[in-house]
Design a protein around this motif. Structure first.
Motif, PDB file in Angstrom:
ATOM      1  N   VAL A  20       0.842  -1.204   0.000  1.00 55.67           N
ATOM      2  CA  VAL A  20       0.000   0.000   0.000  1.00 55.67           C
ATOM      3  C   VAL A  20       0.874   1.249   0.000  1.00 55.67           C
ATOM      4  CG1 VAL A  20      -1.649   1.350   1.376  1.00 55.67           C
ATOM      5  CG2 VAL A  20      -2.016  -1.104   1.032  1.00 55.67           C
ATOM      6  N   LEU A  21       1.920   1.246   0.819  1.00 57.10           N
ATOM      7  CA  LEU A  21       2.807   2.413   0.880  1.00 57.10           C
ATOM      8  C   LEU A  21       3.565   2.621  -0.435  1.00 57.10           C
ATOM      9  CD1 LEU A  21       4.230   2.141   4.498  1.00 57.10           C
ATOM     10  CD2 LEU A  21       2.515   3.754   3.628  1.00 57.10           C
ATOM     11  N   ALA A  22       3.889   1.550  -1.117  1.00 58.04           N
ATOM     12  CA  ALA A  22       4.574   1.681  -2.404  1.00 58.04           C
ATOM     13  C   ALA A  22       3.607   2.165  -3.486  1.00 58.04           C
ATOM     14  CB  ALA A  22       5.190   0.348  -2.820  1.00 58.04           C
ATOM     15  N   TRP A  23       2.339   1.848  -3.326  1.00 55.22           N
ATOM     16  CA  TRP A  23       1.353   2.204  -4.335  1.00 55.22           C
ATOM     17  C   TRP A  23       0.845   3.629  -4.147  1.00 55.22           C
ATOM     18  CZ3 TRP A  23      -4.271   1.716  -3.146  1.00 55.22           C
ATOM     19  CH2 TRP A  23      -5.057   2.133  -4.209  1.00 55.22           C
ATOM     20  N   LYS A  24       0.269   3.922  -3.011  1.00 50.78           N
ATOM     21  CA  LYS A  24      -0.406   5.204  -2.811  1.00 50.78           C
ATOM     22  C   LYS A  24       0.533   6.408  -2.859  1.00 50.78           C
ATOM     23  CE  LYS A  24      -4.799   5.807  -2.504  1.00 50.78           C
ATOM     24  NZ  LYS A  24      -5.479   6.379  -3.612  1.00 50.78           N
ATOM     25  N   PRO A  25       1.395   6.582  -1.867  1.00 52.07           N
ATOM     26  CA  PRO A  25       2.220   7.791  -1.894  1.00 52.07           C
ATOM     27  C   PRO A  25       3.289   7.757  -2.982  1.00 52.07           C
ATOM     28  CG  PRO A  25       2.486   6.632   0.201  1.00 52.07           C
ATOM     29  CD  PRO A  25       1.585   5.822  -0.660  1.00 52.07           C
ATOM     30  N   GLY A  26       3.740   6.568  -3.333  1.00 47.54           N
ATOM     31  CA  GLY A  26       4.822   6.471  -4.301  1.00 47.54           C
ATOM     32  C   GLY A  26       4.365   6.489  -5.740  1.00 47.54           C
ATOM     33  N   GLY A  27       3.088   6.313  -5.963  1.00 49.47           N
ATOM     34  CA  GLY A  27       2.564   6.328  -7.322  1.00 49.47           C
ATOM     35  C   GLY A  27       2.848   5.062  -8.104  1.00 49.47           C
ATOM     36  N   GLY A  28       3.119   3.965  -7.414  1.00 47.70           N
ATOM     37  CA  GLY A  28       3.398   2.698  -8.084  1.00 47.70           C
ATOM     38  C   GLY A  28       2.117   2.014  -8.541  1.00 47.70           C
ATOM     39  N   SER A  29       2.282   0.814  -9.045  1.00 50.13           N
ATOM     40  CA  SER A  29       1.161   0.014  -9.529  1.00 50.13           C
ATOM     41  C   SER A  29       0.364  -0.553  -8.346  1.00 50.13           C
ATOM     42  CB  SER A  29       1.689  -1.143 -10.379  1.00 50.13           C
ATOM     43  OG  SER A  29       0.672  -2.075 -10.653  1.00 50.13           O
ATOM     44  N   PRO A  30      -0.958  -0.669  -8.491  1.00 50.19           N
ATOM     45  CA  PRO A  30      -1.754  -1.274  -7.417  1.00 50.19           C
ATOM     46  C   PRO A  30      -1.669  -2.812  -7.412  1.00 50.19           C
ATOM     47  CG  PRO A  30      -3.184  -0.576  -9.187  1.00 50.19           C
ATOM     48  CD  PRO A  30      -1.800  -0.091  -9.531  1.00 50.19           C
ATOM     49  N   ARG A  31      -1.030  -3.393  -8.399  1.00 49.96           N
ATOM     50  CA  ARG A  31      -0.948  -4.852  -8.501  1.00 49.96           C
ATOM     51  C   ARG A  31      -0.317  -5.508  -7.267  1.00 49.96           C
ATOM     52  NH1 ARG A  31       0.582  -7.224 -14.044  1.00 49.96           N
ATOM     53  NH2 ARG A  31      -1.589  -6.663 -14.339  1.00 49.96           N
ATOM     54  N   PRO A  32       0.797  -4.961  -6.705  1.00 48.02           N
ATOM     55  CA  PRO A  32       1.346  -5.587  -5.494  1.00 48.02           C
ATOM     56  C   PRO A  32       0.370  -5.598  -4.313  1.00 48.02           C
ATOM     57  CG  PRO A  32       2.997  -4.172  -6.480  1.00 48.02           C
ATOM     58  CD  PRO A  32       1.703  -3.936  -7.216  1.00 48.02           C
ATOM     59  N   VAL A  33      -0.535  -4.629  -4.266  1.00 45.72           N
ATOM     60  CA  VAL A  33      -1.529  -4.618  -3.186  1.00 45.72           C
ATOM     61  C   VAL A  33      -2.459  -5.818  -3.345  1.00 45.72           C
ATOM     62  CG1 VAL A  33      -3.421  -3.330  -2.123  1.00 45.72           C
ATOM     63  CG2 VAL A  33      -1.414  -2.111  -2.968  1.00 45.72           C
TER      64      VAL A  33
END
Length: 120
Positions: free
Chosen positions: A64-77
């Motif tokens: 979640v931290l890699a996706w939301k604030p970092g702008g990464g892909s939601p796939r790891p979530v």
């Protein structure tokens, strides 16, 4: 530039979380062998289950931290959430003493965790 630093930090935390999860699952396999051969194996496996479940929750948080604030892909979530669901089933069938499901699911989880680690 601050976004890139956050994204890199997030992906680094994600990799650490997946590595920790993979290591705890491997240690569960070792403690499973001890469970069958020694008196303290049950305690070690029980404590390891709690640590593994915590590592799975940490994986979700890192994703979640890699996706939301970092702008990464939601796939790891999605992957991390699916893994937490598998970990929940694993704990439930372990408590219920259903080794015909518990052992193969543990092998599957280890394989999926190694695959997730290789993708990072």
């Amino acid at each position: 530039m601050a976004i890139q630093v956050t994204a890199r930090h997030g992906f680094s935390f994600l990799r650490i979380a997946i590595t920790l999860q993979t290591l705890t699952i491997f240690l569960q396999a070792v403690s499973s062998g001890l469970l069958m051969t020694s008196a303290y194996g049950e305690l070690l496996h029980s404590v390891g289950a709690r640590v593994m479940y915590g590592a799975s929750m940490l994986y979700v948080l890192a994703a979640v931290l890699a996706w939301k604030p970092g702008g990464g892909s939601p796939r790891p979530v999605l992957h991390a959430s699916g893994f937490l669901a598998l970990a929940s089933v694993q704990v439930a069938v372990g408590i219920a003493h259903i080794p015909s499901v518990h052992l193969p699911l543990g092998v599957l989880m280890f394989g999926l965790s190694v695959l997730a680690l290789a993708r990072r």
